[in-house]
Design an enzyme around this catalytic site. Structure first.
Site, short mmCIF file in Angstrom:
data_model
loop_
_atom_site.label_atom_id
_atom_site.label_comp_id
_atom_site.label_asym_id
_atom_site.label_seq_id
_atom_site.Cartn_x
_atom_site.Cartn_y
_atom_site.Cartn_z
N GLU A 126 4.97 2.03 -5.97
CA GLU A 126 5.05 0.59 -5.72
C GLU A 126 3.68 0.02 -6.01
O GLU A 126 2.69 0.41 -5.40
CB GLU A 126 5.44 0.36 -4.27
CG GLU A 126 5.96 -1.04 -4.02
CD GLU A 126 5.32 -1.65 -2.82
OE1 GLU A 126 5.48 -1.09 -1.73
OE2 GLU A 126 4.62 -2.65 -3.00
N CYS A 156 0.46 -7.13 -1.46
CA CYS A 156 1.03 -7.00 -2.82
C CYS A 156 1.94 -8.18 -3.10
O CYS A 156 2.09 -8.62 -4.22
CB CYS A 156 1.88 -5.74 -2.97
SG CYS A 156 1.46 -4.39 -1.95
#
Ligand code: FAD
Length: 1001
Positions: free
Chosen positions: A759, A793
């Protein structure tokens, strides 16, 4: 003066419903004679309401003008309600074209369209009379457009919009409102004027509201007549309109800045001897509001004035305690006060907030009948506190009115209140029997553009099934139903709660418990948490780093631990994770302290992170029980048994980042463990302490030391771990570059091909078109771009704003950013803490310096001089391509776009190659659908902020350069950590198929 004040208000935030029901039911007892009188009065009022044939004044005229049926008129009202959200004329036209012209209505009559699903609007009082079951506004307007053409529909929609504005708003300016009020009542009715608006987001907003309140007070005062209080007009004020950060954590600032402003306004009202009421807002603002109200009331400049007051909401469990507090305050200050008792206008929002925050209970009742009971109990209390308190009963419910009449011995010493545009027939009838009773009209003033939030509240009120107004306007509901007593509906304490609304903790049951949160608006809880965190001792010793040579020893130990752990039953593994979740909650203060001290996280962020870690444990435990429990039978021919089972792969390397050192770390590790793997976890070198403590906690919860190993170190240690021959899988969160190098290292290894779950980052965009609400966009942009100092993120990096509204939106966003407090993360008032380290600060400062040269600076915040602080910045780019990489900090880039250029915007987002999060702010469903369809982004958020994905609710992870998937906290995650095995047994091998032979025909 302050020595006269009572101690700060304090009462249980979410008291036990059953105990409250017992008390309220006892309070509600009346003799049969009195009940019979209430019946008679209420019945008379209901009959009057039902005889009233034009509850939305003026509708008939509109229908005649455009030759519309009532049904069509209503459908237009619905369209108009949506149109009110649109800020400018041009966009409004485009909006109507979009809705009417592009075939939505005409060709897809039955398609659900979120903007029309506001069924409450459809139920605008008249609806039950004319709408047949199954009919929708879309269908009606579609047919209408065919019949009279789109231009006529457009004109009629505008007219409907004006009507709605007129109906619910007394005037667009205070002068117009005063003139209308005078014309209506020949100066006899009491009014309380309310200046419409959305609440301040910026200092300029707060200033504008202050000026408009001040001007209104002057104008109202000039026409206030000579009667003494309470028979004088007044003004209703929202504290949230007067301060851009009217929130509990900013208390110090609010007290210093807001109190003098309110005293100033109140003194102007006192000079005219007006009624000055502080409106009641959300439950998390109650304590703060009372702090402000007490401080204002104590101002010497206001002494001797009995017009100051507040609204109290009976749906709040603390209402009765608030009355006691106000009485105490009035007594100490030797002052009379006015108290408006309402039921409360934000019920749905209160339920949602408590659920989101994982609170132990709701601050409001979950059954309307409990609110009704509490209303009467509070009314009784207020009546006994006269004359110190002047009660003002605000309701449109005939039964509530009839009950109040029974409780009051005379028509004096209190007043009723209603909203402009509502309750006319009820109060006209009441006045016939009780000419001496006073009724004040709450009269919103403002432009139709500012009407939205207010109107939505009123429409919800009119449309809610349980609402008295909605039921009274539906002739299908017999009067007996309206006359049912709340005490009869509740029955006994078992009936205190609404069975369809689970407690916040039980939101995800039966699968799992929701993580426990805290309401910062509850002072006692916040103070307790802050004290607990301050008292936590956290290690300051440097954490010993493992050398690359330690990698082999650790991986081998994990390999040796694999057989035992992978054979541990899934239920036992799951139970261990659930114990870990409980322990995390138990020790939340310790982890919050660590997250603040090592990770620089604010209190809010730290609480969310501990909750997320606990959610991961419980979610993977629940999913793991399903996936890794009994083998799954598969269909096949008779005489054969086929099963599929999942099992661990071996040793997983879990490499996690510093930005969520607890949540992502725990998520990776617990997923791998739940799938039956053993784990070597390598946390980021910036946050070793959090990882150490997390591993200790998991061991204490029952994960065997042989199954979970910690490797502290930096990049080379991680690289050596990945490259080890015994690593059977890698789960990684971090930058795209490192993910690529892990991928290459894995590809270069001999032996089995090893899966990588990565990720990575993103250049996350948000698109805000001209139909979006600027205040909502400002809130969501500021949260998405600057919370956690932009070090998520998911954070917003690139905001595309439609040029028609760009100036206003950018100004509001910049103004809101200016109000953020940057500093020490352990101070609950801090919104933006430091960035993770010096290196990060230098990188971000360099980017700011470049952008300052290359872009237009809209906002440049000021950071504290020492420490790793980077203040929020907002830059406008001429072209989105100027942003070539993810900038991991509180820096927002804005690009304007033309409505006709949306396609190019989408192309530029797709061209970045990332696809992690995306925000959309638009009221046009077709736009939303087109964007969602076009962009392959992992997490899309519509009309809300784009951070804070919740485990199991918004599984998190993206596409393309943003990661491999599957999504963390989602249903496909665990399986990726496992290997699959089928077992096929020929059950007929012994010579025959006994099961088939013995089966029945
Ligand atoms: C003059 C005036 C001023 C007002 N000022 C304010 C203010 O400052 N702040 C504010 O918040 N509101 C204010 N209101 C709005 C007021 O709260 C609503 O008008 C009121 O809730 C409607 O109550 P009712 O008695 O007319 O209707 P009813 O139909 O009898 O009651 C509806 C109310 O019941 C409550 N309710 C609905 N469902 C449930 C449930 N399942 N569980 C528990 N409770 C439920 C809600 O509060 C809902 O609004 C004001 C209203 C008036 C008339």
């Amino acid at each position: 003066m302050s020595s006269q004040l009572p101690p700060p208000f304090s009462a249980p935030f979410a008291a036990d419903d059953r105990a409250m029901a017992t008390w309220l039911l006892a309070e509600a007892q009346l003799t049969p004679e009195r009940e019979a009188r209430i019946d008679r009065t209420a019945r008379g009022l209901i009959d009057a309401i039902r005889r009233n044939d034009d509850p939305l004044g003026g509708v008939e005229d509109m229908l005649r003008e455009f030759s519309l049926s009532t049904k069509e008129g209503l459908a237009l009202m619905v369209l108009a309600e949506a149109l009110l959200r649109v800020p400018d004329v041009e966009t409004a036209d485009r909006f109507i074209e979009d809705k009417l012209g592009q075939g939505d209505f005409i060709h897809h009559e039955t398609r659900s369209s979120a903007f029309l699903v506001n069924a409450s609007a459809w139920a605008l009082g008249l609806s039950a009379l004319v709408i047949q079951p199954g009919e929708t506004p879309q269908g009606t307007i579609g047919r209408l457009a065919k019949r009279i053409g789109i231009p006529a529909v457009r004109a009629a929609t505008r007219q409907a919009m004006r009507l709605m504005g007129n109906h619910f708003v007394l005037g667009e300016t205070i002068e117009a409102a005063l003139a209308r009020a005078h014309a209506h009542s020949a100066g006899h009715a009491r009014y309380s004027f309310d200046m419409l608006g959305e609440g301040a987001r910026t200092r300029a907003d707060a200033e504008r509201y202050f000026n408009s309140y001040a001007a209104a007070i002057q104008a109202i005062g000039q026409r206030a007549g000579d009667n003494p209080l309470p028979d004088r007009p007044g003004i209703s004020v929202k504290l949230s309109a007067l301060h851009p950060r009217f929130e509990a954590v900013s208390r110090q600032r609010v007290m210093a800045e807001l109190v003098p402003r309110v005293v100033d306004l109140a003194a102007r009202a006192k000079a005219r001897d007006l009624n000055f009421t502080v409106d009641a807002e959300e439950a998390d603002r109650l304590e703060l509001s009372l702090d402000v109200i007490a401080a204002v009331a104590a101002a010497t400049s206001l002494s001797g004035w009995s017009g100051f007051g507040l609204a109290i909401q009976a749906y709040q469990k603390r209402a009765s305690a608030v009355i006691d507090y106000i009485d105490d305050l009035a007594r100490r200050l030797n002052r009379r006060m006015m108290v408006r008792l309402v039921k409360g206008a934000y019920w749905d929002a209160e339920i949602k907030r408590a659920q989101e925050r994982g609170l132990d209970g709701y601050p409001v009742f979950t059954r309307k009948a409990m609110t009704d009971l509490n209303y009467i109990a509070c009314a009784k209390k207020l009546l006994t506190l006269r004359p110190r308190i002047f009660p003002q009963f605000a309701t449109h419910n005939a039964l509530t009115v009839a009950t109040l009449l029974e409780l009051t011995e005379s028509d004096e010493g209190y007043e009723f209140q209603r909203l402009h545009g509502m309750g006319e027939a009820l109060y006209a009838q009441l006045a016939k029997g009780h000419p001496g009773i006073a009724c004040r009209i709450y009269a919103p003033v403002g432009s139709h553009r500012d009407l939205l939030a207010y109107l939505v509240r009123r429409l919800l009120e009119n449309g809610a099934n349980s609402s008295f107004v909605a039921m009274a306007s539906d002739p299908g509901v017999p009067a007996e139903v309206l006359l049912r007593r709340p005490s009869e509906i509740v029955g006994n304490s078992d009936g205190a709660t609404n069975a369809t609304i689970p407690l916040p903790r039980d939101l995800y049951q039966p699968a799992r418990v929701n993580s426990r949160g805290i309401e910062f608006g509850e002072r006692a809880a916040l103070n307790r948490l802050v004290a607990d965190v301050a008292a936590e001792k956290t290690s300051t010793a440097a954490v010993k780093r493992d050398a690359p040579e330690d990698v082999n020893r650790t991986v081998v130990a994990a390999r040796d631990g694999f057989p035992a752990w992978s054979r541990t039953p899934a239920a036992a593994r799951a139970a261990t994770l659930e114990r870990a979740a409980d322990l995390l909650e138990h020790r939340s203060a310790h982890f919050i302290a660590l997250l603040q001290r090592e990770g620089g996280k604010t209190l809010d962020d730290s609480v969310s992170e501990v909750r997320e870690a606990a959610d991961f444990c419980r979610y993977y435990a629940a999913e793991g029980r399903k996936l890794f429990g009994d083998a799954q039978p598969l269909p096949g021919p008779t005489g054969e048994r086929n099963t599929l089972q999942l099992r661990g792969r071996g040793v997983f390397a879990a490499i996690s980042p510093w930005n969520f050192p607890l949540a992502i770390f725990t998520g990776q590790v617990t997923a791998a463990l739940m799938a039956g793997n053993t784990v070597v976890a390598k946390p980021a070198e910036q946050t070793p302490l959090v990882a150490t403590e997390a591993v200790r906690l998991l061991h204490q919860a029952g994960i065997p030391p042989a199954a979970l190993h910690l490797l502290q170190g930096d990049g080379p240690t991680g690289a050596a771990l990945v490259a080890h021959r015994d690593i059977a899988g890698v789960v990684f969160t971090g930058s795209t570059d490192v993910a690529r190098s892990i991928n290459r290292a894995l590809a270069a290894k001999d032996g089995p091909i090893v899966p990588l779950i990565a990720e990575t980052g993103g250049i996350n965009a948000m698109i805000a078109d001209a139909t979006a609400l600027p205040e909502q966009v400002a809130d969501d942009v500021v949260t998405s771009a600057f919370r956690s100092a932009g070090q998520r993120c998911s954070a917003l990096r690139l905001l595309f704003v439609q040029e028609d509204v760009a100036d206003r939106m950018i100004e509001m966003i910049s103004g809101a950013a200016r109000e953020l407090k940057i500093g020490d993360p352990s101070d609950p008032a801090t919104h933006v803490g430091p960035v993770i380290d010096r290196e990060a600060k230098e990188r971000l400062d360099a980017h700011i310096a470049r952008m300052t040269r290359e872009a237009r600076v809209h906002f440049a915040g000021v950071a504290p001089p020492s420490g790793n602080f980077v203040a929020p910045h907002i830059f406008e780019l001429a072209d989105a391509r100027q942003l070539t990489e993810e900038v991991f900090g509180p820096i927002l880039h804005v690009v304007r776009y033309r409505a006709s250029g949306l396609d190019a915007v989408l192309r530029s987002i797709a061209d970045t190659g990332y696809g992690l999060t995306l925000g959309i702010h638009s009221r046009i469903d077709d736009t939303v659908e087109a964007i969602v369809d076009r962009l392959e982004v992992g997490n899309i958020y519509v009309n809300r902020n784009m951070i804070g994905a919740v485990v199991g609710v918004q599984p998190f992870g993206g596409h393309g350069l943003s990661g491999t998937g599957p999504k963390a906290g989602g249903p496909h995650y665990l399986a990726r950590f496992a290997s699959e095995q089928t077992v096929t047994v020929n059950t007929a091998a012994a010579g025959g198929n006994a099961a088939l032979m013995s089966g029945e025909e």
